[in-house]
Scaffold this motif. Structure first.
Motif, PDB file in Angstrom:
ATOM      1  N   MET A   1       0.835  -1.198   0.000  1.00  0.00           N
ATOM      2  CA  MET A   1       0.000   0.000   0.000  1.00  0.00           C
ATOM      3  C   MET A   1       0.871   1.250   0.000  1.00  0.00           C
ATOM      4  O   MET A   1       1.834   1.340   0.743  1.00  0.00           O
ATOM      5  N   SER A   2       0.554   2.175  -0.879  1.00  0.00           N
ATOM      6  CA  SER A   2       1.265   3.442  -0.945  1.00  0.00           C
ATOM      7  C   SER A   2       0.222   4.554  -0.950  1.00  0.00           C
ATOM      8  O   SER A   2      -0.710   4.531  -1.755  1.00  0.00           O
ATOM      9  N   ARG A   3       0.365   5.503  -0.053  1.00  0.00           N
ATOM     10  CA  ARG A   3      -0.702   6.484   0.176  1.00  0.00           C
ATOM     11  C   ARG A   3      -0.228   7.905  -0.120  1.00  0.00           C
ATOM     12  O   ARG A   3       0.906   8.272   0.177  1.00  0.00           O
ATOM     13  N   THR A   4      -1.134   8.690  -0.707  1.00  0.00           N
ATOM     14  CA  THR A   4      -0.866  10.105  -0.936  1.00  0.00           C
ATOM     15  C   THR A   4      -1.956  10.956  -0.302  1.00  0.00           C
ATOM     16  O   THR A   4      -3.080  10.487  -0.079  1.00  0.00           O
ATOM     17  N   LEU A   5      -1.609  12.197  -0.010  1.00  0.00           N
ATOM     18  CA  LEU A   5      -2.577  13.190   0.460  1.00  0.00           C
ATOM     19  C   LEU A   5      -2.784  14.211  -0.636  1.00  0.00           C
ATOM     20  O   LEU A   5      -1.824  14.807  -1.126  1.00  0.00           O
ATOM     21  N   PHE A   6      -4.033  14.409  -1.045  1.00  0.00           N
ATOM     22  CA  PHE A   6      -4.398  15.483  -1.953  1.00  0.00           C
ATOM     23  C   PHE A   6      -4.845  16.685  -1.131  1.00  0.00           C
ATOM     24  O   PHE A   6      -5.815  16.586  -0.379  1.00  0.00           O
ATOM     25  N   ILE A   7      -4.171  17.821  -1.291  1.00  0.00           N
ATOM     26  CA  ILE A   7      -4.599  19.082  -0.682  1.00  0.00           C
ATOM     27  C   ILE A   7      -5.184  19.921  -1.808  1.00  0.00           C
ATOM     28  O   ILE A   7      -4.462  20.407  -2.679  1.00  0.00           O
ATOM     29  N   ILE A   8      -6.489  20.089  -1.803  1.00  0.00           N
ATOM     30  CA  ILE A   8      -7.178  20.697  -2.924  1.00  0.00           C
ATOM     31  C   ILE A   8      -7.414  22.194  -2.704  1.00  0.00           C
ATOM     32  O   ILE A   8      -8.130  22.597  -1.770  1.00  0.00           O
ATOM     33  N   ASP A   9      -6.775  23.016  -3.503  1.00  0.00           N
ATOM     34  CA  ASP A   9      -7.114  24.440  -3.697  1.00  0.00           C
ATOM     35  C   ASP A   9      -7.234  25.258  -2.404  1.00  0.00           C
ATOM     36  O   ASP A   9      -8.177  26.038  -2.229  1.00  0.00           O
ATOM     37  N   VAL A  10      -6.263  25.100  -1.512  1.00  0.00           N
ATOM     38  CA  VAL A  10      -6.272  25.907  -0.278  1.00  0.00           C
ATOM     39  C   VAL A  10      -5.572  27.228  -0.602  1.00  0.00           C
ATOM     40  O   VAL A  10      -4.407  27.446  -0.277  1.00  0.00           O
ATOM     41  N   GLN A  11      -6.312  28.107  -1.255  1.00  0.00           N
ATOM     42  CA  GLN A  11      -5.789  29.353  -1.811  1.00  0.00           C
ATOM     43  C   GLN A  11      -6.491  30.568  -1.209  1.00  0.00           C
ATOM     44  O   GLN A  11      -7.616  30.473  -0.718  1.00  0.00           O
ATOM     45  N   ASN A  12      -5.813  31.693  -1.277  1.00  0.00           N
ATOM     46  CA  ASN A  12      -6.361  32.903  -0.673  1.00  0.00           C
ATOM     47  C   ASN A  12      -7.735  33.269  -1.228  1.00  0.00           C
ATOM     48  O   ASN A  12      -8.614  33.714  -0.475  1.00  0.00           O
ATOM     49  N   ASP A  13      -7.952  33.094  -2.519  1.00  0.00           N
ATOM     50  CA  ASP A  13      -9.246  33.469  -3.089  1.00  0.00           C
ATOM     51  C   ASP A  13     -10.375  32.556  -2.653  1.00  0.00           C
ATOM     52  O   ASP A  13     -11.549  32.904  -2.826  1.00  0.00           O
TER      53      ASP A  13
END
Length: 217
Positions: A1-13
């Motif tokens: 098992m190989s795992r990733t974290l997606f951090i989606i669009d944590v942007q100022n706007d």
């Protein structure tokens, strides 16, 4: 098992005070940083996406120019390349991010799978290259880009978890509907606090029960 974290669009706007700011966005940025400080070693890869729109055109009809935005398929100008609004929120620690994805470069784009990294590779290619089998998803907005990204990850064959206390949405009703849809599609909807820290052993994906959105959804 190989795992990733997606951090989606944590942007100022997309956080409070931005062009399309959602309630709880800044808290999600800070919460993701805290989560990575405790759980970062559990991930083989951390990937962050950003909207990265053209400033001088309507990005394939994504920006409303001739009429008021309908906030469904047309939007006010936001996350234009090189502007402060397109930058990551300052509360998000990006030092732990391995891959940066830019999406919406001239066209409408919601899912991280519609973007590319700095070398032009798609996220699908990145996941295959690293042998990723499991994806955790956090970020903004629950009912739009988080939803689209998680659905595409499932379609790509990943085991998907959405950390519901680390997402923020445009509206409570549509966010609850998005989380329910993702649960029915096969994603586990879990609280980040229920996950063990790195080295403590990971729970089975089915341990997180699908449910309604939390306060930040």
């Amino acid at each position: 098992m190989s795992r990733t974290l997606f951090i989606i669009d944590v942007q100022n706007d997309f956080t409070e005070g931005g062009a399309l700011g959602v309630e709880g966005g800044a808290a999600v940025a800070a919460g993701i940083t805290e989560y990575l400080a405790e759980h970062g070693e559990a991930y083989d890869l951390v990937v962050a996406s950003r909207d990265w729109h053209h400033a001088d055109d309507d990005n394939g009809g994504h920006f409303a120019t001739d009429a008021a935005p309908d906030f469904v398929t047309t939007w006010p100008k936001h996350c234009m390349a090189g502007t402060p609004g397109a930058e990551y929120h300052p509360a998000l620690d990006t030092s732990r991010v391995d891959v940066h994805i830019r999406k919406g470069q001239g066209v409408p784009a919601y899912s991280i799978f519609e973007g590319t990294d700095d070398a032009g590779a798609s996220i699908g290619e990145v996941l295959t290259q690293h042998g990723i089998t499991d994806v955790d998803v956090v970020g903004i907005a629950t009912d739009y880009c988080v939803r689209a990204s998680a659905l595409d990850a499932l379609e790509h064959g990943q085991h998907v978890r959405v950390l519901r206390d680390l997402v923020a949405g445009v509206a409570p009703e549509s966010s609850e509907a998005a989380l329910a849809e993702l649960g029915h599609a096969g994603a586990a909807i879990v609280e980040s606090g229920a996950l063990p820290t790195a080295g403590a052993g990971a729970p089975e994906d089915g341990d997180g029960e699908a449910g309604t959105a939390g306060d930040r959804a």
